[in-house]
Motif scaffolding. Sequence first.
Motif, PDB file in Angstrom:
ATOM      1  N   ILE A  36      27.435 -56.764  -6.126  1.00  0.00           N
ATOM      2  CA  ILE A  36      27.703 -57.507  -7.352  1.00  0.00           C
ATOM      3  C   ILE A  36      28.918 -56.888  -8.036  1.00  0.00           C
ATOM      4  N   ASP A  37      29.821 -57.730  -8.505  1.00  0.00           N
ATOM      5  CA  ASP A  37      30.981 -57.234  -9.239  1.00  0.00           C
ATOM      6  C   ASP A  37      30.674 -57.048 -10.719  1.00  0.00           C
ATOM      7  N   LEU A  38      30.019 -58.039 -11.321  1.00  0.00           N
ATOM      8  CA  LEU A  38      29.767 -58.031 -12.760  1.00  0.00           C
ATOM      9  C   LEU A  38      28.311 -58.392 -13.020  1.00  0.00           C
ATOM     10  N   ALA A  39      27.643 -57.592 -13.840  1.00  0.00           N
ATOM     11  CA  ALA A  39      26.255 -57.857 -14.234  1.00  0.00           C
ATOM     12  C   ALA A  39      26.225 -58.075 -15.745  1.00  0.00           C
ATOM     13  N   LEU A  40      25.772 -59.238 -16.158  1.00  0.00           N
ATOM     14  CA  LEU A  40      25.833 -59.639 -17.568  1.00  0.00           C
ATOM     15  C   LEU A  40      24.445 -59.697 -18.178  1.00  0.00           C
ATOM     16  N   PHE A  41      24.207 -58.845 -19.186  1.00  0.00           N
ATOM     17  CA  PHE A  41      22.974 -58.859 -19.959  1.00  0.00           C
ATOM     18  C   PHE A  41      23.206 -59.618 -21.271  1.00  0.00           C
ATOM     19  N   PRO A  42      22.129 -60.028 -21.975  1.00  0.00           N
ATOM     20  CA  PRO A  42      22.280 -60.800 -23.221  1.00  0.00           C
ATOM     21  C   PRO A  42      22.771 -59.963 -24.408  1.00  0.00           C
ATOM     22  N   GLU A  43      23.056 -60.652 -25.474  1.00  0.00           N
ATOM     23  CA  GLU A  43      23.504 -60.077 -26.746  1.00  0.00           C
ATOM     24  C   GLU A  43      22.445 -59.140 -27.325  1.00  0.00           C
ATOM     25  N   LEU A  44      22.878 -57.983 -27.795  1.00  0.00           N
ATOM     26  CA  LEU A  44      22.017 -57.001 -28.476  1.00  0.00           C
ATOM     27  C   LEU A  44      20.745 -56.705 -27.690  1.00  0.00           C
ATOM     28  N   CYS A  45      20.862 -56.662 -26.372  1.00  0.00           N
ATOM     29  CA  CYS A  45      19.669 -56.482 -25.550  1.00  0.00           C
ATOM     30  C   CYS A  45      19.117 -55.055 -25.622  1.00  0.00           C
ATOM     31  N   ILE A  46      19.922 -54.086 -26.034  1.00  0.00           N
ATOM     32  CA  ILE A  46      19.422 -52.708 -26.114  1.00  0.00           C
ATOM     33  C   ILE A  46      18.492 -52.536 -27.309  1.00  0.00           C
ATOM     34  N   THR A  47      18.906 -52.997 -28.467  1.00  0.00           N
ATOM     35  CA  THR A  47      18.092 -52.847 -29.679  1.00  0.00           C
ATOM     36  C   THR A  47      17.095 -53.974 -29.850  1.00  0.00           C
ATOM     37  N   GLY A  48      17.408 -55.157 -29.313  1.00  0.00           N
ATOM     38  CA  GLY A  48      16.737 -56.395 -29.696  1.00  0.00           C
ATOM     39  C   GLY A  48      17.557 -57.073 -30.766  1.00  0.00           C
ATOM     40  N   TYR A  49      17.619 -58.403 -30.711  1.00  0.00           N
ATOM     41  CA  TYR A  49      18.433 -59.144 -31.672  1.00  0.00           C
ATOM     42  C   TYR A  49      17.824 -59.121 -33.075  1.00  0.00           C
ATOM     43  N   GLY A  50      16.491 -59.042 -33.162  1.00  0.00           N
ATOM     44  CA  GLY A  50      15.823 -59.237 -34.445  1.00  0.00           C
ATOM     45  C   GLY A  50      15.494 -57.971 -35.209  1.00  0.00           C
ATOM     46  N   CYS A  51      16.317 -56.936 -35.117  1.00  0.00           N
ATOM     47  CA  CYS A  51      16.038 -55.704 -35.875  1.00  0.00           C
ATOM     48  C   CYS A  51      16.216 -55.887 -37.379  1.00  0.00           C
ATOM     49  N   GLU A  52      16.973 -56.876 -37.785  1.00  0.00           N
ATOM     50  CA  GLU A  52      17.216 -57.216 -39.181  1.00  0.00           C
ATOM     51  C   GLU A  52      17.752 -56.005 -39.957  1.00  0.00           C
ATOM     52  N   ASP A  53      17.172 -55.668 -41.114  1.00  0.00           N
ATOM     53  CA  ASP A  53      17.760 -54.609 -41.944  1.00  0.00           C
ATOM     54  C   ASP A  53      17.688 -53.227 -41.296  1.00  0.00           C
ATOM     55  N   ALA A  54      16.861 -53.081 -40.268  1.00  0.00           N
ATOM     56  CA  ALA A  54      16.820 -51.804 -39.547  1.00  0.00           C
ATOM     57  C   ALA A  54      18.124 -51.533 -38.809  1.00  0.00           C
ATOM     58  N   PHE A  55      18.958 -52.554 -38.602  1.00  0.00           N
ATOM     59  CA  PHE A  55      20.261 -52.337 -37.981  1.00  0.00           C
ATOM     60  C   PHE A  55      21.076 -51.290 -38.750  1.00  0.00           C
ATOM     61  N   HIS A  56      20.875 -51.224 -40.068  1.00  0.00           N
ATOM     62  CA  HIS A  56      21.671 -50.318 -40.888  1.00  0.00           C
ATOM     63  C   HIS A  56      21.189 -48.872 -40.822  1.00  0.00           C
ATOM     64  N   SER A  57      20.096 -48.628 -40.127  1.00  0.00           N
ATOM     65  CA  SER A  57      19.603 -47.258 -39.992  1.00  0.00           C
ATOM     66  C   SER A  57      20.495 -46.480 -39.024  1.00  0.00           C
ATOM     67  N   PRO A  58      21.036 -45.336 -39.446  1.00  0.00           N
ATOM     68  CA  PRO A  58      21.827 -44.513 -38.511  1.00  0.00           C
ATOM     69  C   PRO A  58      21.039 -44.125 -37.268  1.00  0.00           C
ATOM     70  N   ASP A  59      19.728 -43.958 -37.415  1.00  0.00           N
ATOM     71  CA  ASP A  59      18.904 -43.599 -36.266  1.00  0.00           C
ATOM     72  C   ASP A  59      18.910 -44.713 -35.230  1.00  0.00           C
ATOM     73  N   VAL A  60      18.838 -45.966 -35.683  1.00  0.00           N
ATOM     74  CA  VAL A  60      18.875 -47.105 -34.762  1.00  0.00           C
ATOM     75  C   VAL A  60      20.195 -47.130 -34.010  1.00  0.00           C
ATOM     76  N   GLN A  61      21.279 -46.896 -34.720  1.00  0.00           N
ATOM     77  CA  GLN A  61      22.607 -46.924 -34.083  1.00  0.00           C
ATOM     78  C   GLN A  61      22.754 -45.798 -33.067  1.00  0.00           C
ATOM     79  N   GLU A  62      22.254 -44.625 -33.378  1.00  0.00           N
ATOM     80  CA  GLU A  62      22.381 -43.490 -32.461  1.00  0.00           C
ATOM     81  C   GLU A  62      21.483 -43.669 -31.239  1.00  0.00           C
TER      82      GLU A  62
END
Length: 696
Positions: A36-62
Motif C-alpha cells: 500500500i502506498d497511502l493509508a487514509l484514516f478519518p478526521e480526528l480519529c486519534i482523539t475522537g471527533y466528539g471530545c468537545e470542550d475537552a479539546f482545550h485540555s493540554p493533557d488531551v493534546q499531549e
Amino acid sequence: MLTVAVATLAVNQTPLDWSGNLDRILRALRTLGKPIDLALFPELCITGYGCEDAFHSPDVQERALQLLREIAQEADRRLPGGAVIVGLPIARNDRLYNCAAVLNGGRIAGITAKGRLAGDGVHYEPRWFSAWHGQQTEVIEIDGQSIPFGNPLFALGDIRFAIEICEDAWVPDRPGVQHLNGGVDLLLNPSASHFAFGKFELRRRIVQESSRNFGCAYAMVNLLGNEAGRMIYDGAAVVAAGGEMLLEDRGFSFADYRVQNTLIDLERLRVQRARQYSFVRQGDATPGPVAPVQLLRGRTRTIGFGSPPNSANASPLPRTCWAETVGAAQLASREAEFLRAEGLGLFDYLRKSHSRGFVISLSGGADSACCAVLVQRMLALAIAELGPRECLERLGRRDLIELLPDESHESEDGLRKIVPVLSSQLLLTVYQSTRQSSETTRSAASALADALHADHYEIDVEEQAAAYLQRGAAIAGRTLEWKTDDLALQNIQARTRAPMVWLLANLRGDLLLTTSNRSEAAVGYCTMDGDTAGGLAPIAGIDKHFVQNWLRWMEIQGDWLLGPIAALQAITRQAPTAELRPAAAGQSDESDLMPYRLLDRIERLAIRDRKPPAEIFEHLHADPEWSDANQLRAAIRRFFELWSRNQWKRERYAPSFHLDDVNLDPRSWYRFPILNGGYRTELDEMDDQAAGGANR
C-alpha cells in the motif's frame, strides 16, 4: 505504468478512549497485507471527533501527540516507504487546529490544518479550533524536528498528493484549488461527516466531481459508528479518478474497523490533466506550492496490484447473509437508511454505555413499537455481519454464548433461530395499564412483543395511580375531577409508569429507552418524568409521520434479513392516542393537537426555515389540503404557543440521535430561550393581516 495503491480505513472510535482508539488504529494497519502506498484514516480519529470542550485540555493534546508517535512506528513497520494519514488536534501559537498528520519513515513528515470549520447545525468546530487561512506552508517544531504545517503538497516518489479535511471540500474556495498548478495526482479527504438522510449521495458527488474537475484521484473515508452519543457516522469510503467511480462502500459496519483497498492508474490521470489544462494561460492558473514535501520512498512499486484500475480491490466482505445480498438500492431508500443508522447507533450506544440490554415501556402505540422493532432488527444486523459470538463479545454479553443454538447464522434459517434467543435476553418490554387503557393497545403490545421474541410483562398500575390521587386530593382539600383537573389526572398516570420500568432497568443493568418522537418534542406533547423517562431517545429526531410510514414499511415489506412483521398491523391501523382520558372522551393525539402532517410542515417552516407565522400561513394556505383559513390559522397559533412554552421540556429530553441535518435538540442544533415572548406579536400580526383581508 505509474499506479498508486490507496487504503481507506474507517474506524469506530470513542472520544478520549486512548488505549481503545490506539488499539483499533493499529489493528486496522495490521490488516494491510498487500503493498500500500497511502493509508487514509478519518478526521480526528486519534482523539475522537466528539471530545468537545475537552479539546482545550493540554493533557488531551499531549496524549494525542504521544499516540501519534506510536502510530508512526507501527506505520513504518507495516508500510515501509508508504505514508499513513491520521487526524488529531495540534496546538500552535496558543491556537488549536484540526489537523491531519502524514506519517512516513517512522516520523511526522508534515501536517495539514483544516481551513474551513463546520459551524452550522450540529457542528461547533469554531468553538474549539482555529481555521488555517495561511497560503504558505510554515514550519513548526515537534520533538526537535522541523515539520511543514498548513496546506503542504506531498511527494511520495513520483506521486504527488494533498489533503482536504472534511468541510474543506464542501466550499468553493477550497484548499485543493491551491494545488491545481502543483501537479497534484491525488487528493485525500479524512472526514467526520455525521449521518443524515441522503447525505452519502452528496459526499459521493463531491468525490466524483472533484476528481473530474481537478483531473486527479480523490479518496474520502468517514468515521464509523455512534462515536459520542448523538451523531452516527456511516464509515463510508468513496474513491474516484477523473470522474470515474472506483470504490463506493456505504459502510454501516458493526466491526471495529473496515478496510478497503483501491488501485489507481496515475498515468491516465496525467494525460487527462494535460488535455484539460494545456490551454490555460499561465497567468490564469492558480499558483501551487513552491515545492512539495519529499517523503521517504523505501521500496519498489509493485505493478498490477489487485484489480484493474477502474474497480476496487476491496478487502473481503464479512461472512454474512446481508453483506452478500444487500445492494445500493436497498440502502438508498429512506426506510432502509433509517434502519441501518438506528441499528448501528443503538448497538454502539449499548456497548459504549456498558449496558446489558434495553427496556421499553411498550404502550401498543407507534412510537414504542418503532423502538422495539429497531432493537430486534439491530440484533439481526449485528449477528448477520459479526456472527453471534463476536456480536455478544462486543456487547459484553459473553454469558449468553452458551444459549446459542448450533445452527450457523450464515443461513437464513440459522439467523431466524438465533435472533429470538438473543432478543429474549436483550430486550425487555412492559405494558403498564391504568383504567384508561384499552384492550386494543394491550393486545397490540402483546402481539408485537411475541413477534419480536421480547421478554414481555403486563403490569396494572391503576392502584398506584389511585393512591397518588387520593393523597393529592387530601392535600388539596377537594375532589379531583376531569372537568377541573384534566392535565394533572392525565400526567399522574404517565408518571406512575416510570418507577416500575426504571426499577426493572436498574435490576437488569439495562438501558431504558424513551420513545418520544420529534413531533411531540416540538409541542411538548409528553409528560416529563413520565413517558419521557429514559437514558436515550432514539427516535426524538424523527417526526411522527415518518414513524407511521416506517412501521407500515416494516409491516408490508420489511428488511432484507427477516422480512415483514405482520403483528404491526394492529398498531398501524390505530389512530395515535395517549389513552390518558376516559374512553368516552374519545382522546386522540391529532384531536389534542392537529393533524401530524400539518404539525410537521409548520415545524419545518418555523424552525428549519425561520419563517414567522404570517409567512407560514401564506405558504400553507396555497396548498388545497389546508384551504380552510380559520383552521390553518388556529393550528399555526397553537403550534407557536406550544413551542414557546415547552422549551424547558426539550432541554430535559434524553440524548437523541441526529438522523437529519435539521432537528430540535437545543444542546446541539436549535437553541431557543426557555423564557420568551411566545411569538405574541407575530401571531397578532398574522391575525391582523387576516382581518385586513376580510375588511378589504
